[in-house]
Design an enzyme around this catalytic site. Structure first.
Site, PDB file in Angstrom:
ATOM      1  N   SER A   1     -10.482  -1.224   7.062  1.00 26.93           N
ATOM      2  CA  SER A   1     -10.290  -2.175   5.967  1.00 26.93           C
ATOM      3  C   SER A   1      -8.918  -2.856   5.998  1.00 26.93           C
ATOM      4  CB  SER A   1     -10.488  -1.462   4.623  1.00 26.93           C
ATOM      5  OG  SER A   1      -9.542  -0.429   4.457  1.00 26.93           O
TER       6      SER A   1
ATOM      7  N   ASP B   1      -3.775  -2.751  -4.252  1.00 22.94           N
ATOM      8  CA  ASP B   1      -4.874  -2.130  -5.002  1.00 22.94           C
ATOM      9  C   ASP B   1      -4.766  -0.610  -5.033  1.00 22.94           C
ATOM     10  OD1 ASP B   1      -5.477  -1.472  -2.416  1.00 22.94           O
ATOM     11  OD2 ASP B   1      -7.358  -2.589  -2.309  1.00 22.94           O
TER      12      ASP B   1
ATOM     13  N   HIS C   1      -4.333  -0.493  -0.275  1.00 23.95           N
ATOM     14  CA  HIS C   1      -3.888  -1.469   0.711  1.00 23.95           C
ATOM     15  C   HIS C   1      -2.614  -2.179   0.246  1.00 23.95           C
ATOM     16  CE1 HIS C   1      -8.311  -1.042   0.995  1.00 23.95           C
ATOM     17  NE2 HIS C   1      -8.040  -0.953   2.279  1.00 23.95           N
TER      18      HIS C   1
END
Ligand SMILES: *[C@@H]1O[C@H](CO)[C@@H](O)[C@H](O)[C@H]1NC(C)=O
Ligand SMILES: *[C@@H]1O[C@H](CO)[C@@H](O)[C@H](O)[C@H]1NC(C)=O
Length: 334
Positions: A42, A306, A309
């Site tokens: 991600s 968040d 990240h």
């Protein structure tokens, strides 16, 4: 966790071409690279995970909900960030366009990427830059969060994870890649996600002087050190290649230690999250979910977007550190 890693590798073979000779419109002289290929989890996601998903699956991906993407794209762009991720900044610095946002020709795009990899184009690949990873972050997340393994148990699996990464790099070299960046992982013990779950009053002694959890960072360091060693071994073995170890850990930790030096405040507080307090992170109300649909006032002044990240601003510092050093050995543009 092998399953997760090999899934990640498979998914990435479906490919994340950030820029390539054919789609690049500008400045051939600007860069020494033909193309940039990104493989990763991600942290490196630039939209591929959304390409093959139906509407139910898309809805479940929190990165498809506001306020993801608010800072640079003005809307969610299937990146786990308020704006650009590290590989976006790297692409821009090398003169490549960003991966176009989701488009209907997604399938053609993927075919093209597969051809680029399997086709007879070694000369092209020789002058392409590959970012292979970071891999491992998800593997540890699964172990520590879903399987509830201890840090010590996690360490036992590190050699297997590193070995899978080494095999992946060797496959890229066998295909013709010669310029490969291999990133490590972020300091898990400094992330709001892990702090909110595991930093309780009962283990205060585990917190270092800055507020990160020592035990979790030891696991990350163990992974990164072993990876860097293997990258050095790969480099000695493949002298025609340039294999670069890229470090997330030291720079992120530096940003935790001296946030003001980077223009950041509250390095442990998720900009987009819920629950307030020191971490502003609630695993059941993660950014993009109901209850966590707004960001902090100034995301550019935050390290963590968040809670998992980094923010776009942090990603820019990381990309700069990789392109010019000292956080990539050797630097991408060195
Ligand atoms: C192309 O790159 C060169 C060297 O970096 C730069 O001087 C020139 O302005 C660039 N041209 C365009 C059209 O971006
Ligand atoms: C989306 O895909 C999942 C499988 O991943 C399937 O269970 C679901 O029915 C699909 N939904 C739609 C609306 O097609």
């Amino acid at each position: 966790m092998m399953r997760y890693l090999s899934l990640a590798l498979l998914a990435s073979l479906i490919a994340a071409v950030v820029g390539s000779g054919s789609s690049r419109s500008t400045n051939i002289t600007m860069t020494k690279y033909n193309a940039l290929f990104g493989f990763g989890d991600s942290m490196t996601e630039t939209g591929n995970i959304c390409l093959g998903s139906n509407s139910t699956e898309l809805d479940a991906l929190t990165c498809t909900h506001p306020p993801y993407g608010m800072t640079y794209f003005g809307k969610p762009s299937c990146r786990w960030c308020n704006g650009r991720v590290v590989i976006d900044f790297t692409a821009q610095a090398l003169g490549f366009p960003l991966l176009p946002p989701l488009k209907s020709q997604g399938k053609d795009f993927r075919r093209g990427a597969n051809m680029a990899i399997t086709g007879d184009c070694k000369e092209f690949l020789k002058k392409s830059l590959f970012q292979f990873g970071g891999f491992g972050g998800n593997d540890y997340n699964v172990q520590l969060l879903e399987l509830a393994l201890t840090v010590q148990q996690g360490m036992k699996n590190t050699p297997m994870i590193i070995n899978a990464i080494v095999i992946g790099v060797e496959r890229l070299i066998a295909l013709g890649a010669r310029q490969i960046v291999v990133p490590g992982i972020l300091p898990t013990g400094c992330l709001p996600l892990f702090l909110s779950l595991f930093a309780s009053s009962s283990n205060e002694a585990d917190l270092d002087q800055y507020g990160c959890m020592r035990s979790y960072n030891r696991l990350t360091e163990y992974h990164n050190t072993m990876l860097q060693k293997q990258v050095e071994i790969l480099q000695r073995k493949h002298r025609s290649a340039r294999i670069m170890y890229a470090d997330y850990y030291q720079l992120y930790y530096q940003m935790v230690q001296q946030p003001q030096k980077f223009g950041f405040s509250n390095p442990f507080e998720a900009c987009c999250g819920a629950g307030g307090g020191k971490y502003n992170f609630d695993i059941t109300k993660r950014c993009g979910m109901p209850g966590a649909t707004t960001a902090c006032r100034d995301p550019s002044a935050r390290l963590s977007w968040d809670g998992i990240h980094p923010s776009e601003a942090a990603n820019k510092f990381i990309s700069d550190g990789w392109l010019h050093g000292p956080y990539c050995t050797p630097p991408i543009l060195g």
